[in-house]
Scaffold this active site. Structure first.
Site, PDB file in Angstrom:
ATOM      1  N   PRO A   1      63.869  38.144 -33.744  1.00 55.46           N
ATOM      2  CA  PRO A   1      64.594  36.910 -33.422  1.00 55.46           C
ATOM      3  C   PRO A   1      64.058  36.259 -32.153  1.00 55.46           C
ATOM      4  O   PRO A   1      63.751  36.935 -31.161  1.00 55.46           O
ATOM      5  CB  PRO A   1      66.037  37.400 -33.236  1.00 55.46           C
ATOM      6  N   ASP A   2      63.910  34.954 -32.187  1.00 55.39           N
ATOM      7  CA  ASP A   2      63.445  34.112 -31.069  1.00 55.39           C
ATOM      8  C   ASP A   2      61.947  34.187 -30.814  1.00 55.39           C
ATOM      9  O   ASP A   2      61.432  33.438 -29.985  1.00 55.39           O
ATOM     10  CB  ASP A   2      64.160  34.447 -29.749  1.00 55.39           C
TER      11      ASP A   2
END
EC number: 3.2.1.-
Length: 402
Positions: free
Chosen positions: A231-232
């Protein structure tokens, strides 16, 4: 007096004939009565049923309460990872939502992707379950247990722990396989993750990360699995220099290829940001550079965020259309905290007034939307109500009752 005797004999014969007729009538009546009674008894037991007994009325079906899902039993499994901090959303995630072109109508190539179709796994070791077990008398426990702890959710692997990660992943995948369910796994150890924010950390460099991912892949086994890759790592990569961003994207492409090679039944999803962040064309360009179209099965959106599911579906389809690649690419949406939509701009850290969203499922009924997942575990803090990734019962209860 012969005439008198004749008359007497005649009268006597008539009386005997009458008596015989009465006797015969009595016998006939008795036979008829017996036959009628036998007929009633036989009619009352045709096909083994007693028609005098009423058929039982089925009990009404009790419908489950929509707000409190039935707990889902899971097979016991050893602990996976003691520290699983979910990413804390940075303020840049809640920038004004860019205007987007109308969503194009689905073409024959954008019909439902061949995503897994089975129940999702709830690992028996999690912070919320630990809290539930430790607080049997807390008045908030029944709500938190039924609405959060009972739901399938992702398992995060946030520590750079070579030599251990393969076994930890294997514990989860074996437990899921034994339960006949699909695990959702989140490798979260990319160097410089979260741009040094509340969830900073990860491997010391990309070479170490590549080796860690190879070990992670060893634990995937052969069963169906969903992998939410870093994530990210793509949407929040603007903090890196151009060369560092390029190197990160190359590493993510290798990671996707490694994971899918190790287990062809594992579906690997790349970071798609969310509908309130980058424009679809920009996000698709970054995803393409990171190998999502060739080394993944699609994208994930809304992890640790709050945007409504309908907005995320539309956004994900626009990103996929801009990304190109095989028609089977799909998207998964994190619905763990989006029940009330996004908070006002700038409120990204454990914002008040949020609520649980759509419960996890792989049966969305939506073209190119493979699953609704709880990737960010509800009740685990962004870093304001508690340390980033720590379980906060106050926040969990607020989400469950929001």
């Amino acid at each position: 007096m012969p005439g008198t005797r004749v008359r007497r004999r005649t009268a006597h014969r008539e009386r005997r004939r009458a008596a015989r007729r009465h006797a015969l009538l009595a016998v006939a009546s008795a036979v008829v009565a017996i036959g009628a009674t036998a007929g009633l008894i036989d009619a009352g037991h045709q096909d083994g049923r007693d028609t005098a007994r009423p058929e039982p009325t089925p009990s009404p079906l009790l419908q489950p309460l929509p707000a409190i899902p039935t707990p889902t039993p899971t097979a016991p499994a050893p602990s996976a990872s003691s520290a699983r901090p979910a990413p804390a959303p940075s303020p840049s995630r809640t920038t004004a939502r860019p205007s987007a072109a109308p969503e194009p109508p689905p073409s024959p190539s954008t019909t439902a992707a061949p995503a897994p179709r089975a129940r999702l796994f709830r690992h028996p070791d999690s912070q919320v379950l630990d809290w539930v077990r430790a607080h049997p008398d807390d008045p908030r426990r029944p709500v938190i247990e039924s609405r959060i702890a009972a739901q399938p959710a992702a398992v995060w692997f946030a520590a750079h722990n070579p030599g251990e990660i393969a076994g930890q992943v294997r514990e989860v995948t074996r437990g899921a396989a034994a339960a006949g369910r699909i695990p959702v796994l989140v490798p979260y150890a990319i160097p410089d993750r979260d741009c040094g924010g509340a969830s900073k950390g990860g491997a010391p460099d990309l070479a170490a990360y590549d080796a860690w991912i190879r070990e992670f892949a060893e634990g995937l086994g052969a069963g169906a699995a969903i992998v939410i890759l870093e994530p990210d790592a793509i949407a929040l990569s603007d903090c890196l220099s151009a060369s560092d961003r390029s190197a990160r994207f190359a590493s993510l492409a290798r990671a996707g290829r490694t994971l899918r090679t190790a287990n062809p039944r594992a579906r690997v999803y790349f970071d798609g940001g969310h509908s309130g962040w980058h424009a679809p064309a920009k996000q698709a360009a970054a995803l393409r550079a990171a190998g999502a179209a060739t080394n993944g099965d699609g994208i994930f959106t809304n992890v640790a965020n709050f945007h409504r599911t309908a907005d995320e579906r539309a956004y994900a389809r626009r990103v996929l259309a801009a990304l190109g690649g095989p028609p089977g690419l799909g998207a998964v949406v994190d619905t763990s905290r989006n029940g009330n939509g996004a908070p006002p701009a700038g409120q990204w850290c454990d914002p008040a007034g949020r609520a649980l969203g759509q419960t996890p499922t792989t049966r969305t009924g939506e073209a190119r939307i493979d699953a609704y997942l709880w990737v960010k575990l509800p009740g685990e803090s962004d870093g304001c109500s508690g340390a980033a990734g720590s379980f906060t019962p106050e926040y969990a209860y607020a989400l469950a009752t929001g």
